[in-house]
Design an enzyme around this catalytic site. Structure first.
Site, PDB file in Angstrom:
ATOM      1  N   MET A 187      -0.197  -4.843   4.986  1.00 46.91           N
ATOM      2  CA  MET A 187       0.902  -5.730   4.586  1.00 46.91           C
ATOM      3  C   MET A 187       2.179  -4.974   4.293  1.00 46.91           C
ATOM      4  O   MET A 187       3.263  -5.540   4.285  1.00 46.91           O
ATOM      5  CB  MET A 187       0.515  -6.529   3.345  1.00 46.91           C
ATOM      6  CG  MET A 187      -0.701  -7.379   3.528  1.00 46.91           C
ATOM      7  SD  MET A 187      -0.825  -8.612   2.239  1.00 46.91           S
ATOM      8  CE  MET A 187       0.347  -9.847   2.779  1.00 46.91           C
ATOM      9  N   ASP A 209      13.612  -1.183 -10.174  1.00 43.40           N
ATOM     10  CA  ASP A 209      13.553  -1.167  -8.708  1.00 43.40           C
ATOM     11  C   ASP A 209      13.545  -2.599  -8.151  1.00 43.40           C
ATOM     12  O   ASP A 209      12.824  -2.903  -7.212  1.00 43.40           O
ATOM     13  CB  ASP A 209      12.307  -0.391  -8.254  1.00 43.40           C
ATOM     14  CG  ASP A 209      12.454   0.197  -6.855  1.00 43.40           C
ATOM     15  OD1 ASP A 209      13.583   0.207  -6.318  1.00 43.40           O
ATOM     16  OD2 ASP A 209      11.439   0.641  -6.293  1.00 43.40           O
TER      17      ASP A 209
HETATM   18  P1  ADP Z   1       6.024   1.178  -2.845  1.00 42.51           P
HETATM   19  O1  ADP Z   1       6.027   1.883  -4.123  1.00 42.51           O
HETATM   20  O2  ADP Z   1       5.491   1.965  -1.703  1.00 42.51           O
HETATM   21  O3  ADP Z   1       7.342   0.506  -2.535  1.00 42.51           O
HETATM   22  P2  ADP Z   1       5.014  -1.518  -3.312  1.00 42.51           P
HETATM   23  O4  ADP Z   1       4.151  -1.855  -4.464  1.00 42.51           O
HETATM   24  O5  ADP Z   1       6.422  -2.008  -3.340  1.00 42.51           O
HETATM   25  O6  ADP Z   1       4.929   0.041  -3.057  1.00 42.51           O
HETATM   26  O7  ADP Z   1       4.332  -2.077  -1.993  1.00 42.51           O
HETATM   27  C1  ADP Z   1       4.897  -1.802  -0.712  1.00 42.51           C
HETATM   28  C2  ADP Z   1       4.974  -3.089   0.093  1.00 42.51           C
HETATM   29  O8  ADP Z   1       3.672  -3.651   0.247  1.00 42.51           O
HETATM   30  C3  ADP Z   1       5.795  -4.203  -0.546  1.00 42.51           C
HETATM   31  O9  ADP Z   1       7.168  -4.063  -0.294  1.00 42.51           O
HETATM   32  C4  ADP Z   1       5.185  -5.425   0.115  1.00 42.51           C
HETATM   33  O10 ADP Z   1       5.664  -5.580   1.432  1.00 42.51           O
HETATM   34  C5  ADP Z   1       3.717  -5.063   0.197  1.00 42.51           C
HETATM   35  N1  ADP Z   1       2.993  -5.531  -0.994  1.00 42.51           N
HETATM   36  C6  ADP Z   1       2.924  -4.926  -2.194  1.00 42.51           C
HETATM   37  N2  ADP Z   1       2.183  -5.616  -3.074  1.00 42.51           N
HETATM   38  C7  ADP Z   1       1.756  -6.709  -2.411  1.00 42.51           C
HETATM   39  C8  ADP Z   1       0.946  -7.849  -2.779  1.00 42.51           C
HETATM   40  N3  ADP Z   1       0.427  -7.974  -4.017  1.00 42.51           N
HETATM   41  N4  ADP Z   1       0.724  -8.793  -1.848  1.00 42.51           N
HETATM   42  C9  ADP Z   1       1.258  -8.664  -0.611  1.00 42.51           C
HETATM   43  N5  ADP Z   1       2.025  -7.638  -0.206  1.00 42.51           N
HETATM   44  C10 ADP Z   1       2.277  -6.660  -1.089  1.00 42.51           C
HETATM   45 MG    MG Z   2       8.308  -1.204  -3.273  1.00 41.06          MG
END
Ligand code: ADP
Ligand code: MG
Length: 325
Positions: free
Chosen positions: A16, A151
């Protein structure tokens, strides 16, 4: 799908999201059949991840982000203390020799928020509907948890499910008609209603207020004034970001942009942005007034979350947003 040692309880279905240092998968918990998202963070590797708004702004800054144990544990610790409909829930956390695993509430709509912004802009009613949910999440973090997210950006704001948005709430940019057919998003396609928007990614977040006393953490007699000031104003970084998100929702492009990273940095530092014609011509004075109070360089002057929520433009809603089918 990759196989991760330690993640045998889950079947990975699809990716995702990915970053230099984490991958997020849609997954099913074998025992229960429950659908979740699993954020897999590699240990001892890549210590740089790209941050910033990579889709809207090609000049996003590279920010070092060390995937040290302490950082992940902080993200987990902050998420564990959080229980709010506007914030993605952490369901479980565990680790193997190679990875950390954050099992999260699944946001089926993913970063669709962002996809929509890329193609079109929102009506004021829809922008309000979305931004109020984000603001309620921020209010909870700031006022009840003493947490600053740090963020807030479209990639970290996720739709609970693929929304159906009535076509009248989506406005295509003037002079950008050819873009209308590019989207993977269509009004009326998806899993029903607009659903919730939630705040994700606590990787950069920080606890600044003591939850019990609601005073700045660690502030005692010997703390230097710049630290005290810093803590007082730290919440205002989320308010600035909220202003950037609201601006982007209403017109489809971010308030600060330049081909050159140096010029862009200078524009942000001076708080130089405009309500560009013709895109902003039909947007209400009240919406612009609210944005002006968020995108203001002096953090002491910038609206707090309570001031934001009390603004007439926010109070004007919520207008009913009825799905088209
Ligand atoms: P990073 O620190 O790499 O930015 P994130 O927690 O923002 O990590 O997750 C990266 C991406 O993964 C998000 O921008 C989103 O697209 C997807 N993502 C994160 N958490 C979820 C979730 N709970 N359900 C669906 N997609 C998610
Ligand atoms: Mg992120």
């Amino acid at each position: 799908m990759p196989r991760y040692t330690g993640l045998e309880e889950y079947d990975l279905i699809e990716k995702m999201g990915d970053g230099a240092f984490s991958n997020v998968y849609k997954a099913v918990e074998r025992q229960t059949g429950r659908k979740v998202a699993v954020k897999v963070v590699r240990k001892y590797q890549l210590n740089h991840s790209q941050s910033g708004n990579k889709h809207l702004n090609p000049n996003f800054k590279k920010r070092p982000r060390v995937t040290e144990r302490a950082n992940i544990l902080k993200e987990v610790q902050i998420m564990r203390g959080i229980d709010h409909p506007g914030i993605v829930r952490l369901l479980q956390f565990f680790e193997s020799d190679e990875h950390y695993f954050l099992v999260l509430e699944l946001m089926e709509g993913g970063e669709l928020f962002h996809q929509i912004v890329k193609l079109t802009y929102f009506s004021e009613a829809l922008a309000r509907h979305v931004i109020v949910q984000v603001a309620e999440g921020i209010r909870y973090l700031h006022e009840e948890r003493g947490v600053v997210h740090r963020d807030i950006k479209p990639e970290n704001l996720l739709f609970e499910r693929i929304p159906i948005i009535p076509s009248k709430e989506i406005v295509h940019r003037p002079y950008d008609e050819e873009k209308e057919d590019e989207g993977e998003f269509r009004p009326g396609v998806g899993g029903g209603g607009i659903g919730r928007v939630k705040i994700a990614d606590f990787g950069l977040s920080k606890i600044v207020w003591d939850e019990q006393t609601m005073t700045p953490c660690g502030t005692v007699g010997y703390t230097a004034p710049e630290i005290v000031k810093d803590e007082r104003y730290s919440k205002s970084v989320d308010m600035w970001a909220l202003g950037c998100v609201l601006y982007t929702l209403l017109c489809g492009f971010p308030p600060f942009y330049d081909e050159s990273i140096n010029v862009l940095t200078e524009k942000v530092a001076r708080g130089y942005y405009t309500f560009l014609s013709p895109w902003w011509d039909d947007i209400s004075h009240s919406a612009k007034d609210l944005i002006t109070h968020l995108l203001c360089v002096d953090p002491a002057q910038r609206y707090t979350i309570d001031e934001f929520l009390a603004h007439p433009w926010i109070k004007a809603g919520p207008e009913p947003i009825v799905p088209s089918q």
